[in-house]
Enzyme design. Structure first.
Site, PDB file in Angstrom:
ATOM      1  N   SER A  11     -18.000   3.674  39.499  1.00 15.58           N
ATOM      2  CA  SER A  11     -16.753   4.345  39.851  1.00 15.58           C
ATOM      3  C   SER A  11     -15.789   4.436  38.662  1.00 15.58           C
ATOM      4  CB  SER A  11     -16.088   3.549  40.975  1.00 15.58           C
ATOM      5  OG  SER A  11     -14.815   4.061  41.226  1.00 15.58           O
ATOM      6  N   MET A  12     -15.204   5.601  38.492  1.00 19.68           N
ATOM      7  CA  MET A  12     -14.122   5.772  37.509  1.00 19.68           C
ATOM      8  C   MET A  12     -13.110   6.711  38.114  1.00 19.68           C
ATOM      9  SD  MET A  12     -16.040   6.502  33.967  1.00 19.68           S
ATOM     10  CE  MET A  12     -17.286   7.463  34.788  1.00 19.68           C
ATOM     11  N   HIS A  13     -11.883   6.314  38.105  1.00 21.30           N
ATOM     12  CA  HIS A  13     -10.857   7.213  38.627  1.00 21.30           C
ATOM     13  C   HIS A  13     -10.503   8.196  37.522  1.00 21.30           C
ATOM     14  CE1 HIS A  13      -8.274   8.237  41.893  1.00 21.30           C
ATOM     15  NE2 HIS A  13      -7.296   8.459  41.035  1.00 21.30           N
ATOM     16  N   ASP A  58      -5.406  10.209  15.661  1.00 19.67           N
ATOM     17  CA  ASP A  58      -6.524   9.357  16.042  1.00 19.67           C
ATOM     18  C   ASP A  58      -7.731  10.245  16.308  1.00 19.67           C
ATOM     19  OD1 ASP A  58      -6.304  10.306  18.644  1.00 19.67           O
ATOM     20  OD2 ASP A  58      -4.840   8.758  19.128  1.00 19.67           O
ATOM     21  N   ARG A  67     -18.697  -4.049  46.712  1.00 16.01           N
ATOM     22  CA  ARG A  67     -18.456  -4.558  45.358  1.00 16.01           C
ATOM     23  C   ARG A  67     -17.829  -5.933  45.482  1.00 16.01           C
ATOM     24  NH1 ARG A  67     -16.722  -1.420  39.896  1.00 16.01           N
ATOM     25  NH2 ARG A  67     -17.539  -3.020  38.531  1.00 16.01           N
ATOM     26  N   CYS A  94     -20.900   5.609  24.440  1.00 18.47           N
ATOM     27  CA  CYS A  94     -19.528   5.151  24.730  1.00 18.47           C
ATOM     28  C   CYS A  94     -19.216   3.982  23.809  1.00 18.47           C
ATOM     29  CB  CYS A  94     -19.447   4.704  26.192  1.00 18.47           C
ATOM     30  SG  CYS A  94     -17.970   3.730  26.532  1.00 18.47           S
ATOM     31  N   HIS A 113      -7.930  -7.480  37.561  1.00 17.49           N
ATOM     32  CA  HIS A 113      -7.205  -6.740  36.509  1.00 17.49           C
ATOM     33  C   HIS A 113      -6.166  -7.611  35.820  1.00 17.49           C
ATOM     34  CE1 HIS A 113      -9.160  -2.988  36.893  1.00 17.49           C
ATOM     35  NE2 HIS A 113      -8.753  -2.760  38.125  1.00 17.49           N
ATOM     36  N   GLY A 132      -6.720  14.852  10.621  1.00 12.83           N
ATOM     37  CA  GLY A 132      -5.693  14.245   9.773  1.00 12.83           C
ATOM     38  C   GLY A 132      -5.204  15.173   8.685  1.00 12.83           C
ATOM     39  N   TYR A 174      -8.097  -6.383  43.931  1.00 20.01           N
ATOM     40  CA  TYR A 174      -7.460  -5.483  44.900  1.00 20.01           C
ATOM     41  C   TYR A 174      -7.347  -6.158  46.279  1.00 20.01           C
ATOM     42  CZ  TYR A 174      -7.964  -1.830  41.352  1.00 20.01           C
ATOM     43  OH  TYR A 174      -7.864  -1.090  40.204  1.00 20.01           O
ATOM     44  N   GLN A 209     -13.357   8.118   8.578  1.00 19.62           N
ATOM     45  CA  GLN A 209     -12.646   6.883   8.952  1.00 19.62           C
ATOM     46  C   GLN A 209     -13.496   5.976   9.868  1.00 19.62           C
ATOM     47  OE1 GLN A 209      -8.970   6.229   8.230  1.00 19.62           O
ATOM     48  NE2 GLN A 209      -9.473   7.718   6.663  1.00 19.62           N
ATOM     49  N   GLN A 261      -9.652   4.639  25.012  1.00 19.18           N
ATOM     50  CA  GLN A 261      -8.521   5.456  24.570  1.00 19.18           C
ATOM     51  C   GLN A 261      -8.280   6.724  25.382  1.00 19.18           C
ATOM     52  OE1 GLN A 261      -9.129   4.670  20.101  1.00 19.18           O
ATOM     53  NE2 GLN A 261      -7.501   6.183  20.177  1.00 19.18           N
ATOM     54  N   GLU A 306     -12.024  -6.985  41.574  1.00 15.02           N
ATOM     55  CA  GLU A 306     -11.018  -6.638  40.557  1.00 15.02           C
ATOM     56  C   GLU A 306      -9.588  -6.992  40.972  1.00 15.02           C
ATOM     57  OE1 GLU A 306     -14.202  -5.567  40.012  1.00 15.02           O
ATOM     58  OE2 GLU A 306     -13.723  -5.068  37.955  1.00 15.02           O
TER      59      GLU A 306
HETATM   60  P1  NAP Z   1       0.501   3.825  12.105  1.00 18.62           P
HETATM   61  O1  NAP Z   1       0.120   3.585  13.504  1.00 18.62           O
HETATM   62  O2  NAP Z   1       1.393   4.939  11.777  1.00 18.62           O
HETATM   63  O3  NAP Z   1       1.144   2.453  11.582  1.00 18.62           O
HETATM   64  C1  NAP Z   1       1.583   2.265  10.287  1.00 18.62           C
HETATM   65  C2  NAP Z   1       2.794   1.378  10.309  1.00 18.62           C
HETATM   66  O4  NAP Z   1       3.167   1.130   8.978  1.00 18.62           O
HETATM   67  C3  NAP Z   1       3.987   2.064  10.953  1.00 18.62           C
HETATM   68  O5  NAP Z   1       4.017   1.778  12.346  1.00 18.62           O
HETATM   69  C4  NAP Z   1       5.163   1.513  10.184  1.00 18.62           C
HETATM   70  O6  NAP Z   1       5.662   0.378  10.893  1.00 18.62           O
HETATM   71  C5  NAP Z   1       4.591   1.050   8.871  1.00 18.62           C
HETATM   72  N1  NAP Z   1       5.015   1.925   7.779  1.00 18.62           N
HETATM   73  C6  NAP Z   1       5.042   3.279   7.755  1.00 18.62           C
HETATM   74  N2  NAP Z   1       5.508   3.717   6.569  1.00 18.62           N
HETATM   75  C7  NAP Z   1       5.790   2.637   5.823  1.00 18.62           C
HETATM   76  C8  NAP Z   1       6.304   2.446   4.504  1.00 18.62           C
HETATM   77  N3  NAP Z   1       6.620   3.468   3.740  1.00 18.62           N
HETATM   78  N4  NAP Z   1       6.465   1.178   4.078  1.00 18.62           N
HETATM   79  C9  NAP Z   1       6.154   0.130   4.861  1.00 18.62           C
HETATM   80  N5  NAP Z   1       5.658   0.247   6.111  1.00 18.62           N
HETATM   81  C10 NAP Z   1       5.482   1.490   6.583  1.00 18.62           C
HETATM   82  O7  NAP Z   1      -0.791   4.035  11.200  1.00 18.62           O
HETATM   83  P2  NAP Z   1      -2.170   3.256  11.183  1.00 18.62           P
HETATM   84  O8  NAP Z   1      -2.037   1.852  11.547  1.00 18.62           O
HETATM   85  O9  NAP Z   1      -2.751   3.562   9.878  1.00 18.62           O
HETATM   86  O10 NAP Z   1      -3.002   3.978  12.300  1.00 18.62           O
HETATM   87  C11 NAP Z   1      -3.349   5.362  12.149  1.00 18.62           C
HETATM   88  C12 NAP Z   1      -3.812   5.939  13.479  1.00 18.62           C
HETATM   89  O11 NAP Z   1      -5.030   5.376  13.895  1.00 18.62           O
HETATM   90  C13 NAP Z   1      -2.816   5.691  14.584  1.00 18.62           C
HETATM   91  O12 NAP Z   1      -2.719   6.832  15.382  1.00 18.62           O
HETATM   92  C14 NAP Z   1      -3.433   4.588  15.360  1.00 18.62           C
HETATM   93  O13 NAP Z   1      -3.055   4.632  16.718  1.00 18.62           O
HETATM   94  C15 NAP Z   1      -4.912   4.849  15.190  1.00 18.62           C
HETATM   95  N6  NAP Z   1      -5.677   3.587  15.323  1.00 18.62           N
HETATM   96  C16 NAP Z   1      -5.649   2.934  16.506  1.00 18.62           C
HETATM   97  C17 NAP Z   1      -6.312   1.729  16.630  1.00 18.62           C
HETATM   98  C18 NAP Z   1      -6.273   0.997  17.943  1.00 18.62           C
HETATM   99  O14 NAP Z   1      -5.697   1.476  18.913  1.00 18.62           O
HETATM  100  N7  NAP Z   1      -6.861  -0.159  18.031  1.00 18.62           N
HETATM  101  C19 NAP Z   1      -6.971   1.187  15.547  1.00 18.62           C
HETATM  102  C20 NAP Z   1      -6.956   1.867  14.350  1.00 18.62           C
HETATM  103  C21 NAP Z   1      -6.289   3.057  14.240  1.00 18.62           C
HETATM  104  P3  NAP Z   1       7.130  -0.211  10.639  1.00 18.62           P
HETATM  105  O15 NAP Z   1       8.038   0.947  10.422  1.00 18.62           O
HETATM  106  O16 NAP Z   1       7.435  -0.993  11.875  1.00 18.62           O
HETATM  107  O17 NAP Z   1       7.030  -1.101   9.461  1.00 18.62           O
HETATM  108 FE1  SF4 Z   2     -13.724   5.790  27.338  1.00 18.48          FE
HETATM  109 FE2  SF4 Z   2     -13.900   5.433  24.701  1.00 18.48          FE
HETATM  110 FE3  SF4 Z   2     -16.094   5.195  26.256  1.00 18.48          FE
HETATM  111 FE4  SF4 Z   2     -15.040   7.551  25.857  1.00 18.48          FE
HETATM  112  S1  SF4 Z   2     -15.931   6.247  24.294  1.00 18.48           S
HETATM  113  S2  SF4 Z   2     -15.689   6.706  27.803  1.00 18.48           S
HETATM  114  S3  SF4 Z   2     -12.860   7.094  25.735  1.00 18.48           S
HETATM  115  S4  SF4 Z   2     -14.286   3.911  26.325  1.00 18.48           S
END
Ligand code: NAP
Ligand code: SF4
Length: 654
Positions: free
Chosen positions: A3-5, A639, A193, A313, A231, A631, A145, A390, A318, A143
């Protein structure tokens, strides 16, 4: 298919899209589909906008779904779920007056008459599912519920016949099953379940789970499915950190206890994992849910020995759970078509073109494969020696190794669809203009943002790419500048001993790390001494300039896992930091008005990215039809979800 909503259940026009979604999975040879959750009555809905299966008109609307699945030769059960205290509504009800830690709304206790009515509503819902031509129902008893809220004293403090000792508390689910069986006849499937491991303090003991399973069988269930964790539990049960098939051992404990089939679930994402679960005698059947979002044809591809072509998957949540929990239609990061089957399709192009794609990260890869599927002649240029962009860094992060599977999938697709791949080839304006391309897609990605303060070019300072990609040696103490997704990832990477053969935890180590007692000595099966993580080999500071808690922009359903994991590794998280300088002593910062010296060996900059799109202006000036995606288009908050979807949407129109 578990199941997935999807949220298509709840939006206008969603039912036709839902039919297309399930039909595609049935066509892909899924044995049995279980729908997303449907409430038995209005109080049982997760959200006020949700629907209940409580009358014939509602049931008849669902016939488009059941017909679509049956036309493809599939079978489908409707999941009946009453959320109880997990609802997002001021009208929440539960076994007792209570408030769940994960809902802002308290719940009132159902009266004795209302309990009877709720049971009747479950039965009516199952009858309506039959009227809608479903092949059966899944009664959601796990879960955390409503059914769990009756079973466990942690919530159920009733003094009428539905509370008290265990035998009395389990009468709520047992009456639902008994009366449902009576109402639907012997041949309608009833899956129950069963919460086999609550992973909350005061949860069911193993003896209670065994007793319940036997009673569920007697009450008339056809199949028992495994429920893993409430949950509100603080043990990750489906995140990418969970080892593959990591909870099959729980189902295995119950094998032989009942005579009806048992289903194993959670982090079973590929055919070989499923086969292993069965070969190890953990279960009679396996259920996969999210993997069918990523690839509707997993079963078909497994049957035809085409596993290399499976879009795996990666357990990121996300685009699926994070969407559902923020009331957006569910989809998949690696397959944006999921739940958009009626909208996003690669059809054969009327005019066949010669297309160049520059950059073989997720956006470029999807653009290349999609263009080739449409019949265009495709040339993919990549400056480095490998595809993946990346994702090559993401797969280095402990617990994110699955990102490598996406690269494997695209690699198989590139060769299947005859894309001309040019590695180690830096495309230029001249090379692109002299080759007669009709369209040029720039998916050249990003470059790490540079920081501006004294000593930003000191030998101690490096970018996250130098750490994750170039594998530069990092010392025993380190400060990370920026705590977005990449800052968290780098902290996780550095909090592990990367010299080990494998940083992925096996099941036993994982359970120990997160405090699960595999001997089941306590109710809920949490270890009495809590989590026992491996210590970090480094002292780590994770820094940010802004106020508030770290990682607040991480995924809705996974951010807590990343935060907990770093907290367990004793990573120091500082907010409201201003960076002064780096010198031989370390990183000089101010936290508020207080000056501090972090005597670190290295400073890793994870301050976001800037787009890499210098080819664009030159190509545009030469009159080329040029498109920017991923990007290279907008680096901020980029992302893979956005990048892959953007590529697909562009190529559909090319
Ligand atoms: P980001 O989410 O934009 O974070 C970079 C952080 O660096 C900013 O939040 C900012 O925080 C700081 N920053 C920005 N400019 C700066 C500067 N000039 N000097 C110092 N600090 C500065 O970028 P990211 O971490 O590289 O991630 C990139 C994308 O990949 C994002 O969309 C992210 O959601 C995604 N991603 C997600 C995951 C996950 O969900 N697990 C993992 C990897 C990547 P402050 O202003 O607070 O310092
Ligand atoms: Fe969900 Fe990520 Fe799996 Fe896609 S790859 S089904 S977004 S967990």
């Amino acid at each position: 298919m578990g199941s997935m909503h999807t949220m298509l259940e709840d939006i206008p026009g969603g039912i036709d899209r839902l039919a297309a979604f399930y039909a595609e999975r049935a066509r892909g040879q899924v044995g049995l589909i279980v729908t997303g959750c449907i409430a038995p009555n209005l109080e049982g809905r997760a959200l006020p906008m949700g629907h209940a299966m409580d009358n014939e008109a509602e049931a008849e609307k669902h016939r488009v779904v059941t017909k679509a699945v049956h036309d493809e030769g599939g079978k489908i059960c409707m999941q009946i779920l009453h959320v109880g205290r997990y609802g997002y509504s001021p009208d929440n009800v539960s076994s007792s007056e209570t408030k769940a830690p994960i809902s802002p709304f308290p719940s009132r206790a159902l009266t004795t008459d209302e309990v009877e009515k709720t049971i009747a509503d479950y039965v009516q819902s199952a009858r309506m599912a039959q009227h809608a031509h479903y092949d059966g129902v899944e009664i959601m008893g796990s879960e955390g519920y409503l059914i769990n809220q009756f079973i466990v004293t942690k919530v159920n403090r009733r003094e009428d016949k539905w509370g008290g000792d265990y035998e009395s508390r389990i009468q709520f689910p047992l009456e639902i099953i008994r009366r449902t069986r009576e109402a639907v006849g012997p041949n309608f499937i009833i899956i129950y379940r069963l919460s086999m491991i609550d992973l909350v303090k005061g949860g069911s003991t193993w003896e209670e789970v065994v007793h319940l399973a036997k009673e569920v069988e007697k009450a008339g269930a056809t199949i028992i499915n495994s429920g893993i964790g409430w949950h509100e539990s603080r043990v990750p049960t489906i995140g990418t950190v969970v080892p593959k098939g990591g909870f099959a051992w729980v189902t295995k404990r119950l094998m032989g206890v009942v005579n009806i089939p048992l289903i194993a679930t959670n982090r079973i994402n590929m055919p070989d994992v499923a086969e292993q679960v069965l070969a190890d005698g953990c279960a009679d059947m396996v259920s996969m849910a999210r993997p069918f979002l990523a690839d509707p044809e997993i079963v078909q591809k497994a049957i035809e020995n085409r596993t290399e072509e499976i879009n795996t998957c990666i357990a990121c949540n996300q685009a699926c759970l994070d969407h559902t929990f923020s009331m957006q239609v569910c989809s998949c990061i690696v397959n944006p078509r999921a739940c958009h089957e009626t909208e996003l399709n690669y059809t054969e192009a009327q005019v066949k073109k010669k297309v160049a794609i520059v950059g073989a990260g997720p956006a470029g890869l999807e653009a290349a494969v999609g263009s080739a599927k449409r019949g265009h002649e495709v040339h993919l240029y990549e400056a480095s020696h490998r595809i993946g962009g990346q994702f090559n860094m993401a797969k280095e992060i402990p617990g994110k190794e699955e990102y490598g599977q996406t690269i494997r999938y695209y690699s198989a697709m590139l060769s299947k669809h005859n894309v001309n791949v040019h590695l180690n080839t830096k495309a230029s304006v001249d090379s692109l203009t002299s080759n007669g391309f009709d369209d040029i897609i720039l998916a050249t990605g990003v470059t790490p943002r540079k920081v501006q303060f004294d000593g930003a070019d000191h030998a101690k300072v490096m970018t996250y790419a130098e750490v994750l990609q170039d594998k530069k040696e990092v010392g025993k103490s380190v400060a990370i500048i920026g705590s977005g997704g990449i800052g968290f990832d780098v902290a996780e990477y550095l909090a592990h001993d990367m010299n080990q053969d494998s940083v992925s935890l096996d099941v036993k180590d994982y359970m120990k790390e997160w405090g699960v007692d595999m001997e089941y000595n306590t109710g809920g099966s949490l270890a009495e001494n809590g989590a026992s993580p491996l210590p970090s080999p480094r002292e780590i500071y994770l820094l940010k300039r802004s106020k508030g808690k770290h990682g607040k922009n991480l995924g809705k359903t996974t951010g807590w896992i990343h935060r907990s994991s770093l907290a367990m590794k004793k990573v120091n998280m500082l907010s409201e930091v201003s960076y002064q300088k780096v010198d031989d002593q370390g990183l000089h910062i101010k936290v508020g008005e207080e000056e501090k010296l972090l005597e670190v060996d290295h400073v890793i900059v994870c301050a976001g990215q800037e787009p890499l799109n210098e080819l664009h202006a030159g190509l545009f000036a030469k009159g080329q039809s040029v498109h920017l995606i991923g990007g290279a288009h907008i680096a901020k908050e980029l992302d893979a979800k956005k990048a892959i979807k953007e590529a697909m949407e562009l190529v559909i129109k090319l």
